[in-house]
Design an enzyme around this catalytic site. Structure first.
Site, PDB file in Angstrom:
ATOM      1  N   LYS A  53      55.914  33.053  37.680  1.00 53.91           N
ATOM      2  CA  LYS A  53      54.453  33.472  37.640  1.00 53.91           C
ATOM      3  C   LYS A  53      53.396  32.384  37.826  1.00 53.91           C
ATOM      4  O   LYS A  53      52.481  32.392  38.385  1.00 53.91           O
ATOM      5  CB  LYS A  53      54.527  34.370  36.139  1.00 53.91           C
ATOM      6  CG  LYS A  53      55.074  35.907  36.227  1.00 53.91           C
ATOM      7  CD  LYS A  53      54.784  36.280  34.854  1.00 53.91           C
ATOM      8  CE  LYS A  53      55.692  37.605  34.964  1.00 53.91           C
ATOM      9  NZ  LYS A  53      55.483  38.342  33.364  1.00 53.91           N
ATOM     10  N   SER A  69      53.597  33.727  31.501  1.00 54.29           N
ATOM     11  CA  SER A  69      54.401  33.976  30.179  1.00 54.29           C
ATOM     12  C   SER A  69      55.257  35.048  30.522  1.00 54.29           C
ATOM     13  O   SER A  69      54.764  36.174  31.648  1.00 54.29           O
ATOM     14  CB  SER A  69      53.558  34.325  29.105  1.00 54.29           C
ATOM     15  OG  SER A  69      54.342  34.617  28.001  1.00 54.29           O
ATOM     16  N   ASP A  70      56.447  35.573  29.941  1.00 51.88           N
ATOM     17  CA  ASP A  70      57.446  36.766  29.968  1.00 51.88           C
ATOM     18  C   ASP A  70      58.017  36.791  28.771  1.00 51.88           C
ATOM     19  O   ASP A  70      58.289  35.973  27.940  1.00 51.88           O
ATOM     20  CB  ASP A  70      58.165  36.539  31.214  1.00 51.88           C
ATOM     21  CG  ASP A  70      58.651  37.982  31.577  1.00 51.88           C
ATOM     22  OD1 ASP A  70      57.883  38.710  32.144  1.00 51.88           O
ATOM     23  OD2 ASP A  70      59.929  38.205  31.164  1.00 51.88           O
ATOM     24  N   GLN A  71      58.098  38.162  28.440  1.00 55.57           N
ATOM     25  CA  GLN A  71      58.838  38.511  27.226  1.00 55.57           C
ATOM     26  C   GLN A  71      60.034  39.461  27.453  1.00 55.57           C
ATOM     27  O   GLN A  71      59.873  40.560  28.397  1.00 55.57           O
ATOM     28  CB  GLN A  71      57.990  39.068  26.404  1.00 55.57           C
ATOM     29  CG  GLN A  71      58.626  39.475  25.182  1.00 55.57           C
ATOM     30  CD  GLN A  71      57.866  40.097  23.963  1.00 55.57           C
ATOM     31  OE1 GLN A  71      57.149  41.168  24.179  1.00 55.57           O
ATOM     32  NE2 GLN A  71      57.338  39.123  22.857  1.00 55.57           N
TER      33      GLN A  71
END
Length: 193
Positions: A53, A69-71
């Site tokens: 991203k 960011s990623d979760q």
């Protein structure tokens, strides 16, 4: 002169968290395919997507400092994504009741012009209470967390689903580990205070 700051995310939760830093920033959709690769662990998936991203948006805005960011919710090594609807959210919460899982929240900061690139991951251990089907249904109808990894919003009513949260970066569970983000922004040359 400070470089422009861009959040490579359309998540309203990440936007709200980044606003806490009182820095001007723009939001740009990264347009990255979030499909897990075969055999990819939740941690690897979160890290890969955060970097993808940030790099995707940095390629379009090379002079900017870009945050990606990623979760991914990690249930015994299985990635649990955003449920998308009531039925999938019900199934996720039924699987998690009475169990501990890890929310892997990765963050990346990239600047194309300076060549800066850094990433880190926060791991948040969350213990869910033993939930009845009725409690799960009542929660989902009240909060509709269908756009949240793991089907629960700890910053809202979802806190009532939990027995414990263990983290060294309290905003990580909401979707952006701000302590780590601040560290990387300083390293990228962004003045925070």
């Amino acid at each position: 002169m400070q470089r422009p700051l861009i959040l490579a995310s359309t998540s309203p939760y990440r936007r709200e968290l980044l606003q806490r830093l009182r820095l001007p920033f723009d939001v740009v959709s990264p347009e990255v395919d979030e499909t897990p690769l075969p055999g990819e662990t939740p941690q690897s998936l979160a890290q890969r997507l955060a970097l993808a991203k940030a790099h995707a948006v940095a390629a379009r805005f090379p002079d900017a400092v870009v945050i990606g960011s990623d979760q991914v919710a990690d249930l015994d090594g299985e990635p649990l994504g955003k449920p998308g609807d009531h039925a999938r959210a019900t199934t996720q919460l039924q699987r998690m009741r009475g169990r501990a899982l890890i929310f892997q929240t990765a963050v990346a900061v990239v600047c194309g012009a300076s060549g800066f690139s850094s990433h880190d991951i926060a791991r948040v251990r969350v213990v869910f209470r033993p939930l009845s089907d009725e409690a799960i249904d009542a929660y989902l109808r009240a909060e509709t967390p269908y756009d949240c990894a793991g089907s629960a919003k700890s910053e809202g009513l979802g806190i009532a689903l939990l027995d414990a949260i263990d983290s060294d970066d309290p905003t990580a569970l909401v979707g952006l580990p701000l302590i780590r983000t601040c560290r990387m922004l300083r390293a990228a040359g962004v003045t925070l205070l």
